[in-house]
Design an enzyme around this catalytic site. Structure first.
Site, short mmCIF file in Angstrom:
data_model
loop_
_atom_site.label_atom_id
_atom_site.label_comp_id
_atom_site.label_asym_id
_atom_site.label_seq_id
_atom_site.Cartn_x
_atom_site.Cartn_y
_atom_site.Cartn_z
N SER A 48 -1.81 -3.53 5.55
CA SER A 48 -2.33 -4.49 4.57
C SER A 48 -3.60 -5.14 5.10
CB SER A 48 -1.28 -5.58 4.30
OG SER A 48 -0.09 -4.98 3.85
N ARG A 49 -3.78 -5.15 6.42
CA ARG A 49 -4.97 -5.80 7.01
C ARG A 49 -6.20 -4.89 6.96
NH1 ARG A 49 -0.77 -8.13 10.67
NH2 ARG A 49 -0.86 -10.39 10.39
N LYS A 93 4.89 2.24 12.06
CA LYS A 93 3.58 1.61 12.35
C LYS A 93 3.79 0.37 13.24
CE LYS A 93 -0.57 -0.17 11.39
NZ LYS A 93 -0.22 -1.59 11.36
N HIS A 150 0.87 -1.18 0.00
CA HIS A 150 0.00 0.00 0.00
C HIS A 150 0.90 1.23 0.00
CE1 HIS A 150 1.07 0.14 4.21
NE2 HIS A 150 0.50 -1.04 4.42
N HIS A 184 3.98 1.35 2.23
CA HIS A 184 5.18 0.64 1.75
C HIS A 184 5.90 1.48 0.69
CE1 HIS A 184 2.72 -3.06 2.93
NE2 HIS A 184 3.83 -3.21 3.62
#
Ligand code: PAF
Length: 313
Positions: free
Chosen positions: A197-198, A160, A45, A48
């Site tokens: 990503s979650r 994060k 995403h 990244h």
């Protein structure tokens, strides 16, 4: 394998074998090129891609690893359903001008007889260490393997995963690994949700509840800046905001030492607001505390954090 590192227009080299990845990196280093590694589990995403851009500013060649590492997932966690989007990831990294993508299979990384694992440093024990007992052993093992395969001068991680970044910093120091660890501030959506990503698991209603994490951290930062230094008051406030939003469970919502992640005894250092002469990227070293939250929303475990600084930046 192409002998030279790619430029922005050419396709990045995609390598699955660790020996080929090591050869490529050594060849790049032997041509006096500076190499940066961005370790990821794919499902890339914007957060990244910011790590990749940061890495590009620090090195000539950027290598991104895409590997969903089974050893850092517990038996009841989401390894099987973790998003795998290899072709989209490669296209995104191509657009960023990445030189090499290391995308091994589980078999490439862990042979049949694999049995050596790392005992992570002390900072891995609290918080995530209590809820995900073998997680940091898996993270340290795979990250050390990645550093061996791709002996980059610098590696970029996201804030994060705050505890992960502290674990890796301590592991690198303890084991004399010759790599500089760079930690990038968390990238957020405009509504404040930390990119992960979650997040794709969240429905619109879940997302509204998930926003309570960043709201709780905003509140703590505002309270601290206004002079509230009692750890218990700040922690209660976070809990209150999470409870009010009806998140399903809170694993922790704490204010701890930014280096050791151990509880702070009484109060934080007094706030002394000063205006900074020029904006600088805050680092953990300047922070007096870190607020960390892990909470569950409809089966998705979310984490977020906020560094608290003595002086305004
Ligand atoms: O942060 C992650 O995506 C993973 O924990 C890492 C560092 C790539 C190791 O698998």
């Amino acid at each position: 394998m192409r002998p030279e590192a790619s430029d922005q227009d050419s396709q990045p080299l995609v390598v699955t074998s660790s020996s080929e990845a090591r050869l490529w990196t050594r060849s790049s280093l032997s041509r006096q090129r500076r190499v940066a590694l961005v370790p990821t589990m794919g499902a890339l995403h914007r957060g990244h891609l910011e790590l990749v851009r940061r890495a590009k500013g620090l090195a000539d060649d950027v290598v991104v690893s895409l590997f969903v590492n089974p050893t850092q997932f517990g038996p009841s966690e989401d390894f099987a359903r973790y998003p795998r989007t290899l072709q989209e990831d490669i296209a995104k990294l191509h657009a960023e001008g990445v030189a090499m993508i290391f995308a091994p299979t589980v078999g490439d990384m862990y042979g049949d007889r694999f049995s050596t694992t790392l005992n992570p440093p002390q900072v891995a024990l609290p918080l995530e260490g209590e809820f995900r007992t073998s997680h940091f052993s898996g993270v340290c093992t795979v990250v050390l393997k990645l550093f061996q395969i791709i002996p980059a001068q610098v590696a970029v991680f996201g804030q994060k995963d705050y505890q992960q970044s502290r674990v890796i910093i301590d592991m690198v120091a303890d084991l004399n690994v010759d790599v500089v660890i760079d930690v990038m501030p968390t990238v957020r959506d405009p509504d404040g949700l930390a990119l992960s990503s979650r997040n794709r698991y969240l429905s619109a209603a879940d997302r509204t509840r998930a926003l309570s994490l960043s709201r709780a951290l905003d509140r703590v930062e505002a309270l601290y800046r206004s002079g509230q230094c009692e750890v218990s008051v700040l922690q209660d406030e976070m809990r209150h905001i999470l409870d009010e939003a009806s998140v399903d469970a809170v694993d922790y919502a704490v204010i701890v030492d930014p280096q050791t992640l151990l509880p702070l005894s009484h109060v934080l250092s007094p706030v002394t607001f000063q205006s900074s002469p020029k904006p600088t990227r805050p680092t953990t070293d300047d922070a007096v505390a870190v607020a960390l939250i892990a909470a569950h929303v409809s089966g998705t475990r979310l984490i977020d954090n906020r560094l608290l600084f003595k002086s305004r930046r």
